[in-house]
Design a protein around this motif. Sequence first.
Motif, PDB file in Angstrom:
ATOM      1  N   LYS A   4      -3.975  -7.902  -8.217  1.00  0.00           N
ATOM      2  CA  LYS A   4      -4.606  -6.852  -9.023  1.00  0.00           C
ATOM      3  C   LYS A   4      -4.352  -7.050 -10.512  1.00  0.00           C
ATOM      4  CE  LYS A   4      -4.049  -3.519  -5.250  1.00  0.00           C
ATOM      5  NZ  LYS A   4      -3.389  -2.263  -4.830  1.00  0.00           N
ATOM      6  N   ASN A   5      -3.408  -7.924 -10.833  1.00  0.00           N
ATOM      7  CA  ASN A   5      -3.100  -8.180 -12.235  1.00  0.00           C
ATOM      8  C   ASN A   5      -4.094  -9.184 -12.815  1.00  0.00           C
ATOM      9  OD1 ASN A   5      -1.733  -9.508 -14.617  1.00  0.00           O
ATOM     10  ND2 ASN A   5      -0.169  -7.998 -14.102  1.00  0.00           N
ATOM     11  N   PRO A   6      -4.669  -8.906 -13.991  1.00  0.00           N
ATOM     12  CA  PRO A   6      -5.645  -9.834 -14.600  1.00  0.00           C
ATOM     13  C   PRO A   6      -5.087 -11.233 -14.840  1.00  0.00           C
ATOM     14  CG  PRO A   6      -5.630  -7.716 -15.757  1.00  0.00           C
ATOM     15  CD  PRO A   6      -4.471  -7.688 -14.810  1.00  0.00           C
ATOM     16  N   MET A   7      -3.751 -11.340 -14.944  1.00  0.00           N
ATOM     17  CA  MET A   7      -3.123 -12.636 -15.202  1.00  0.00           C
ATOM     18  C   MET A   7      -3.032 -13.512 -13.949  1.00  0.00           C
ATOM     19  SD  MET A   7      -2.237 -13.141 -18.335  1.00  0.00           S
ATOM     20  CE  MET A   7      -0.959 -14.392 -18.112  1.00  0.00           C
ATOM     21  N   LEU A  21      11.195  -0.336 -17.040  1.00  0.00           N
ATOM     22  CA  LEU A  21      10.531   0.884 -17.508  1.00  0.00           C
ATOM     23  C   LEU A  21       9.010   0.806 -17.411  1.00  0.00           C
ATOM     24  CD1 LEU A  21      12.700   1.626 -20.685  1.00  0.00           C
ATOM     25  CD2 LEU A  21      12.987   2.502 -18.347  1.00  0.00           C
ATOM     26  N   SER A  22       8.492  -0.350 -17.003  1.00  0.00           N
ATOM     27  CA  SER A  22       7.041  -0.543 -16.938  1.00  0.00           C
ATOM     28  C   SER A  22       6.404   0.368 -15.889  1.00  0.00           C
ATOM     29  CB  SER A  22       6.721  -2.002 -16.610  1.00  0.00           C
ATOM     30  OG  SER A  22       5.330  -2.168 -16.409  1.00  0.00           O
ATOM     31  N   GLU A  23       5.226   0.872 -16.224  1.00  0.00           N
ATOM     32  CA  GLU A  23       4.452   1.683 -15.284  1.00  0.00           C
ATOM     33  C   GLU A  23       3.569   0.805 -14.397  1.00  0.00           C
ATOM     34  OE1 GLU A  23       4.726   4.893 -14.896  1.00  0.00           O
ATOM     35  OE2 GLU A  23       6.137   5.199 -16.548  1.00  0.00           O
ATOM     36  N   ASP A  24       3.516  -0.479 -14.711  1.00  0.00           N
ATOM     37  CA  ASP A  24       2.666  -1.421 -13.974  1.00  0.00           C
ATOM     38  C   ASP A  24       3.408  -1.899 -12.721  1.00  0.00           C
ATOM     39  OD1 ASP A  24       1.059  -3.444 -13.039  1.00  0.00           O
ATOM     40  OD2 ASP A  24       0.694  -4.325 -15.016  1.00  0.00           O
ATOM     41  N   LEU A  25       2.879  -1.550 -11.559  1.00  0.00           N
ATOM     42  CA  LEU A  25       3.547  -1.920 -10.304  1.00  0.00           C
ATOM     43  C   LEU A  25       3.636  -3.423 -10.111  1.00  0.00           C
ATOM     44  CD1 LEU A  25       2.436   0.571  -7.490  1.00  0.00           C
ATOM     45  CD2 LEU A  25       4.724   0.213  -8.427  1.00  0.00           C
ATOM     46  N   THR A  26       2.741  -4.175 -10.755  1.00  0.00           N
ATOM     47  CA  THR A  26       2.794  -5.629 -10.586  1.00  0.00           C
ATOM     48  C   THR A  26       4.034  -6.230 -11.258  1.00  0.00           C
ATOM     49  OG1 THR A  26       1.419  -6.071 -12.546  1.00  0.00           O
ATOM     50  CG2 THR A  26       0.284  -5.790 -10.445  1.00  0.00           C
ATOM     51  N   ARG A  51       0.828  -1.208   0.000  1.00  0.00           N
ATOM     52  CA  ARG A  51       0.000   0.000   0.000  1.00  0.00           C
ATOM     53  C   ARG A  51       0.865   1.261   0.000  1.00  0.00           C
ATOM     54  NH1 ARG A  51      -3.651  -3.084   3.700  1.00  0.00           N
ATOM     55  NH2 ARG A  51      -2.204  -2.530   5.342  1.00  0.00           N
ATOM     56  N   GLY A  52       0.481   2.222  -0.851  1.00  0.00           N
ATOM     57  CA  GLY A  52       1.122   3.533  -0.839  1.00  0.00           C
ATOM     58  C   GLY A  52       2.501   3.594  -1.478  1.00  0.00           C
ATOM     59  N   ILE A  53       2.916   2.534  -2.161  1.00  0.00           N
ATOM     60  CA  ILE A  53       4.241   2.504  -2.776  1.00  0.00           C
ATOM     61  C   ILE A  53       4.162   3.008  -4.220  1.00  0.00           C
ATOM     62  CG2 ILE A  53       6.109   0.994  -3.566  1.00  0.00           C
ATOM     63  CD1 ILE A  53       5.634  -0.776  -1.184  1.00  0.00           C
ATOM     64  N   PHE A  54       5.130   3.810  -4.607  1.00  0.00           N
ATOM     65  CA  PHE A  54       5.214   4.234  -6.000  1.00  0.00           C
ATOM     66  C   PHE A  54       6.673   4.464  -6.382  1.00  0.00           C
ATOM     67  CE2 PHE A  54       4.350   8.013  -3.411  1.00  0.00           C
ATOM     68  CZ  PHE A  54       5.355   8.888  -3.810  1.00  0.00           C
TER      69      PHE A  54
END
Length: 375
Positions: A289-292, A273-278, A185-188
Amino acid sequence: PPSADAGIPNLAEGEPTNETQSKGNKAVPKASPRMNPPEEKKLEEPPGLGPFYYIGGANGVDIVTAYCKKKGWQRIYDNRREDYILKWSETKFRDTYYNFREGEQLLYQIPNNKLLTTKIGLLVNLREYERVMRKISRNTKLLRMEDFFPETFRLDTKDERELFFEIYREPHIWICKPTGSNQGRGIFLLKSQEEVKSLQLKLQTIEEDPMYKKLPYKTPQPRIVQRYIDRPLLLEGKKFDVRSYLLIACTVPYMLFFGHGYVRLTCLNYDPLSEDLTSHLTNQYVQKKNPMYSHVKEETVWRMERFNAYINEHFRHAKGLPKDWVFNHFTKRMKEIMLQCFLAVKSKLDCKLGYFDLIGCDFLIDEDFKAQLEH
């Protein structure tokens, strides 16, 4: 902390480390101010004379319940009851510690364990321990923080915050984390000068807010920024970390155990470089949270034996590693790091006979097979 001559003892699996000099009783710890917490479940209390055990929360319920049932103990559901032999609760309440009967009961969570379990708590204590130990002796077996703890700055202190904003340079990636949260939670991520400037402006705006200036504690949201390990070792193209456990089985005297855990992998192949945190965070709550996730769920957790076999097969000869590197060199390194974290807070922890704690420690391995503590 121990004297320099004492060195750092070994922390072996199934082999306790005893520290016979423990501290005396402490004052009632600062915990939740709720004096009379409500019952968690409206279930009928068991008849009989016990012994009784209480479990609050979800973590570890099955394992703790199985052990207690094997001992013939009965579960109670009213967390106000004081006639338990074991209390395992994720939330700390002041009354629990005030009414604790030392030497007669077992209570999960050392009251001031935040010294060890929060990001800022551990950072501050590791820094202090390193400074003190280096002043005492140059011959100590102390690990250098830079060798196992990523470069870190606190955003809740002005000097460190300004230093970070001053030294930041593209294209380096940093990761920003709240100090007391879990489950990702809250990580970016901070990947550009623009993102760093935006964060700087946001913190500055908070500080200059008239309402903020009236607050008794004038600190921004307690966060840290850590240099991101952007060249991690990958398993089948995916980022991973290793969860292991430090059990503080007793505080009077201290008795510690190491426990192997498991490997956590991402659903997606790693892309810095991905913007996807997963793609960056291995935490299962993030991965869900990832559909996969529903399709590859079984492949996001590996047993340590599988991890060891994979390293033997794919990296032993290519990287010149000894056989079973995972269960030898890497395990030894995890124990050394865990032990240093414990020694950094040992003299400050509240100690009573019956207090115990189980600390989950996460380790990331980079391309050079260097283990780093994630916190």
